[in-house]
Write a protein that holds these residues in place. Structure first.
Motif, PDB file in Angstrom:
ATOM      1  N   ALA A  10       0.855  -1.191   0.000  1.00 34.23           N
ATOM      2  CA  ALA A  10       0.000   0.000   0.000  1.00 34.23           C
ATOM      3  C   ALA A  10       0.887   1.234   0.000  1.00 34.23           C
ATOM      4  CB  ALA A  10      -0.889  -0.010   1.237  1.00 34.23           C
ATOM      5  N   PRO A  11       0.486   2.269  -0.709  1.00 34.02           N
ATOM      6  CA  PRO A  11       1.305   3.474  -0.723  1.00 34.02           C
ATOM      7  C   PRO A  11       1.405   4.086   0.672  1.00 34.02           C
ATOM      8  CG  PRO A  11      -0.832   3.892  -1.723  1.00 34.02           C
ATOM      9  CD  PRO A  11      -0.750   2.422  -1.474  1.00 34.02           C
ATOM     10  N   VAL A  12       2.563   4.644   0.964  1.00 31.41           N
ATOM     11  CA  VAL A  12       2.778   5.284   2.256  1.00 31.41           C
ATOM     12  C   VAL A  12       2.515   6.774   2.106  1.00 31.41           C
ATOM     13  CG1 VAL A  12       4.475   5.769   4.052  1.00 31.41           C
ATOM     14  CG2 VAL A  12       4.492   3.554   2.896  1.00 31.41           C
ATOM     15  N   TYR A  13       1.602   7.268   2.886  1.00 31.98           N
ATOM     16  CA  TYR A  13       1.266   8.683   2.831  1.00 31.98           C
ATOM     17  C   TYR A  13       1.940   9.405   3.988  1.00 31.98           C
ATOM     18  CZ  TYR A  13      -2.308   7.147  -0.432  1.00 31.98           C
ATOM     19  OH  TYR A  13      -2.953   6.594  -1.500  1.00 31.98           O
ATOM     20  N   ALA A  14       2.517  10.525   3.690  1.00 32.72           N
ATOM     21  CA  ALA A  14       3.146  11.322   4.726  1.00 32.72           C
ATOM     22  C   ALA A  14       2.075  11.869   5.667  1.00 32.72           C
ATOM     23  CB  ALA A  14       3.935  12.465   4.101  1.00 32.72           C
ATOM     24  N   ILE A  15       2.404  11.923   6.924  1.00 34.38           N
ATOM     25  CA  ILE A  15       1.495  12.475   7.913  1.00 34.38           C
ATOM     26  C   ILE A  15       1.801  13.957   8.044  1.00 34.38           C
ATOM     27  CG2 ILE A  15       0.818  12.429  10.350  1.00 34.38           C
ATOM     28  CD1 ILE A  15       1.606   9.418  10.314  1.00 34.38           C
ATOM     29  N   ASP A  16       0.818  14.779   7.774  1.00 31.93           N
ATOM     30  CA  ASP A  16       0.975  16.230   7.848  1.00 31.93           C
ATOM     31  C   ASP A  16       0.477  16.684   9.219  1.00 31.93           C
ATOM     32  OD1 ASP A  16       0.901  18.976   7.666  1.00 31.93           O
ATOM     33  OD2 ASP A  16      -0.005  19.020   5.677  1.00 31.93           O
ATOM     34  N   VAL A  17       1.420  16.866  10.147  1.00 32.13           N
ATOM     35  CA  VAL A  17       1.048  17.184  11.521  1.00 32.13           C
ATOM     36  C   VAL A  17       0.411  18.572  11.622  1.00 32.13           C
ATOM     37  CG1 VAL A  17       3.286  18.124  12.224  1.00 32.13           C
ATOM     38  CG2 VAL A  17       1.811  17.013  13.918  1.00 32.13           C
ATOM     39  N   LEU A  18       0.778  19.477  10.725  1.00 34.82           N
ATOM     40  CA  LEU A  18       0.158  20.806  10.755  1.00 34.82           C
ATOM     41  C   LEU A  18      -1.306  20.730  10.326  1.00 34.82           C
ATOM     42  CD1 LEU A  18       3.068  23.005   9.352  1.00 34.82           C
ATOM     43  CD2 LEU A  18       2.418  22.612  11.744  1.00 34.82           C
ATOM     44  N   ALA A  19      -1.614  19.849   9.369  1.00 32.98           N
ATOM     45  CA  ALA A  19      -3.008  19.648   8.961  1.00 32.98           C
ATOM     46  C   ALA A  19      -3.803  18.983  10.094  1.00 32.98           C
ATOM     47  CB  ALA A  19      -3.083  18.811   7.694  1.00 32.98           C
ATOM     48  N   LEU A  20      -3.168  18.053  10.802  1.00 37.38           N
ATOM     49  CA  LEU A  20      -3.834  17.414  11.940  1.00 37.38           C
ATOM     50  C   LEU A  20      -4.143  18.452  13.020  1.00 37.38           C
ATOM     51  CD1 LEU A  20      -1.759  14.119  12.343  1.00 37.38           C
ATOM     52  CD2 LEU A  20      -4.029  14.388  11.308  1.00 37.38           C
ATOM     53  N   TYR A  21      -3.203  19.328  13.257  1.00 38.04           N
ATOM     54  CA  TYR A  21      -3.403  20.401  14.245  1.00 38.04           C
ATOM     55  C   TYR A  21      -4.549  21.319  13.824  1.00 38.04           C
ATOM     56  CZ  TYR A  21      -2.549  24.772  16.744  1.00 38.04           C
ATOM     57  OH  TYR A  21      -2.695  25.917  17.486  1.00 38.04           O
ATOM     58  N   LYS A  22      -4.594  21.641  12.542  1.00 33.51           N
ATOM     59  CA  LYS A  22      -5.672  22.493  12.036  1.00 33.51           C
ATOM     60  C   LYS A  22      -7.028  21.823  12.274  1.00 33.51           C
ATOM     61  CE  LYS A  22      -7.085  24.989   7.866  1.00 33.51           C
ATOM     62  NZ  LYS A  22      -6.799  25.245   6.445  1.00 33.51           N
ATOM     63  N   ASP A  23      -7.114  20.517  12.016  1.00 29.40           N
ATOM     64  CA  ASP A  23      -8.350  19.775  12.276  1.00 29.40           C
ATOM     65  C   ASP A  23      -8.699  19.782  13.763  1.00 29.40           C
ATOM     66  OD1 ASP A  23      -8.525  19.166   9.581  1.00 29.40           O
ATOM     67  OD2 ASP A  23      -7.758  17.115   9.808  1.00 29.40           O
ATOM     68  N   ASP A  24      -7.697  19.550  14.593  1.00 25.90           N
ATOM     69  CA  ASP A  24      -7.871  19.532  16.040  1.00 25.90           C
ATOM     70  C   ASP A  24      -8.477  20.846  16.526  1.00 25.90           C
ATOM     71  OD1 ASP A  24      -6.688  18.444  18.877  1.00 25.90           O
ATOM     72  OD2 ASP A  24      -6.292  20.592  18.676  1.00 25.90           O
ATOM     73  N   GLN A  25      -7.963  21.943  16.028  1.00 23.55           N
ATOM     74  CA  GLN A  25      -8.441  23.253  16.457  1.00 23.55           C
ATOM     75  C   GLN A  25      -9.824  23.566  15.871  1.00 23.55           C
ATOM     76  OE1 GLN A  25      -6.591  25.347  18.815  1.00 23.55           O
ATOM     77  NE2 GLN A  25      -5.993  23.199  18.989  1.00 23.55           N
ATOM     78  N   ALA A  26     -10.074  23.134  14.639  1.00 29.74           N
ATOM     79  CA  ALA A  26     -11.380  23.378  14.011  1.00 29.74           C
ATOM     80  C   ALA A  26     -12.499  22.688  14.788  1.00 29.74           C
ATOM     81  CB  ALA A  26     -11.366  22.910  12.556  1.00 29.74           C
ATOM     82  N   VAL A  27     -12.234  21.483  15.242  1.00 31.32           N
ATOM     83  CA  VAL A  27     -13.231  20.745  16.028  1.00 31.32           C
ATOM     84  C   VAL A  27     -13.564  21.518  17.301  1.00 31.32           C
ATOM     85  CG1 VAL A  27     -13.520  18.665  17.440  1.00 31.32           C
ATOM     86  CG2 VAL A  27     -12.677  18.469  15.106  1.00 31.32           C
ATOM     87  N   ARG A  28     -12.548  22.059  17.951  1.00 28.59           N
ATOM     88  CA  ARG A  28     -12.764  22.785  19.200  1.00 28.59           C
ATOM     89  C   ARG A  28     -13.432  24.143  18.971  1.00 28.59           C
ATOM     90  NH1 ARG A  28      -9.671  18.762  19.863  1.00 28.59           N
ATOM     91  NH2 ARG A  28      -9.541  17.852  21.952  1.00 28.59           N
ATOM     92  N   THR A  29     -13.104  24.777  17.876  1.00 26.39           N
ATOM     93  CA  THR A  29     -13.768  26.041  17.538  1.00 26.39           C
ATOM     94  C   THR A  29     -15.247  25.795  17.300  1.00 26.39           C
ATOM     95  OG1 THR A  29     -11.740  26.953  16.591  1.00 26.39           O
ATOM     96  CG2 THR A  29     -13.812  27.949  15.886  1.00 26.39           C
ATOM     97  N   HIS A  30     -15.561  24.731  16.568  1.00 24.92           N
ATOM     98  CA  HIS A  30     -16.966  24.406  16.304  1.00 24.92           C
ATOM     99  C   HIS A  30     -17.698  24.051  17.602  1.00 24.92           C
ATOM    100  CE1 HIS A  30     -20.502  23.217  14.101  1.00 24.92           C
ATOM    101  NE2 HIS A  30     -20.477  22.026  14.693  1.00 24.92           N
ATOM    102  N   LEU A  31     -17.027  23.330  18.477  1.00 21.88           N
ATOM    103  CA  LEU A  31     -17.636  22.946  19.751  1.00 21.88           C
ATOM    104  C   LEU A  31     -18.143  24.168  20.510  1.00 21.88           C
ATOM    105  CD1 LEU A  31     -18.144  20.836  22.030  1.00 21.88           C
ATOM    106  CD2 LEU A  31     -15.812  21.302  22.807  1.00 21.88           C
TER     107      LEU A  31
END
Length: 197
Positions: A10-31
């Motif tokens: 299976a192809p290996v996809y790089a983990i974009d930690v800055l994108a993960l952080y953006k998601d983390d913060q978006a969830v909390r902003t919406h909350l």
């Protein structure tokens, strides 16, 4: 007869930690935009499962990558801070310290190293020492919920140390909590705690 075997990976996809952080913060902003009666369901159905996925991805990233930027270490630290185990909070503290070492001007990392330490201490039943971990309770009049600090050793750190981490002095913390208690809207209270306005 020679038979060639071709193994497909299976192809290996790089983990974009800055994108993960953006998601983390978006969830909390919406909350913070949700009506109170929808908060619990959102936390259990959306935020916590997402936190677990993001945390696992960060753990995988840290196993395979040694050189991250200050911002990437900070992003990874914040995701670990939203874990559920003392080891997660301890890792958040260590990662934010790495972020600060790489860039001493990274004020977010300085603050997070202290907040993660407080959260770690509270998780192992020790008092927080910086004054960053808030709880909510009904005010004395029973009109609305307010934020407060619990299990806080006020003398463990000096005001000078707090200011270096981007945390108000003890007097500043107390004044902010008093002002927050006059606000009935939890989002306005939280914004005042985070930004001072």
């Amino acid at each position: 007869m020679f038979i060639a075997l071709i193994l497909w990976a299976a192809p290996v996809y790089a983990i974009d930690v800055l994108a993960l952080y953006k998601d983390d913060q978006a969830v909390r902003t919406h909350l913070r935009t949700l009506p109170k009666n929808e908060v619990k369901e959102y936390i259990t159905q959306v935020m916590l499962p997402g936190d677990q996925v993001r945390l696992e991805q960060v753990e995988q990233l840290l196993k395979t990558t040694e050189n991250l930027s200050s911002e990437e270490y900070f992003a990874a630290a914040m995701i670990m801070q939203h874990g559920s185990d003392p080891a997660h909070y301890k890792m958040a503290m260590e990662l934010s310290q790495k972020a600060r070492a790489l860039d001493p001007s990274n004020k977010n990392a300085s603050w997070l190293s202290c907040a993660a330490e407080d959260r770690y201490l509270q998780k192992i039943d020790q008092p927080q020492i910086w004054g960053t971990q808030l709880y909510r309770k009904m005010n004395a009049e029973g009109t609305h919920e307010i934020y407060y600090l619990e299990n806080f050793d006020k003398n463990a750190r000096s005001d000078e140390q707090r200011v270096q981490c981007g945390i108000p002095t003890l007097a500043g913390i107390e004044a902010k909590l008093e002002k927050m208690a006059t606000l009935t809207d939890r989002n306005k209270q939280y914004r005042l705690w985070k930004t001072g306005t």
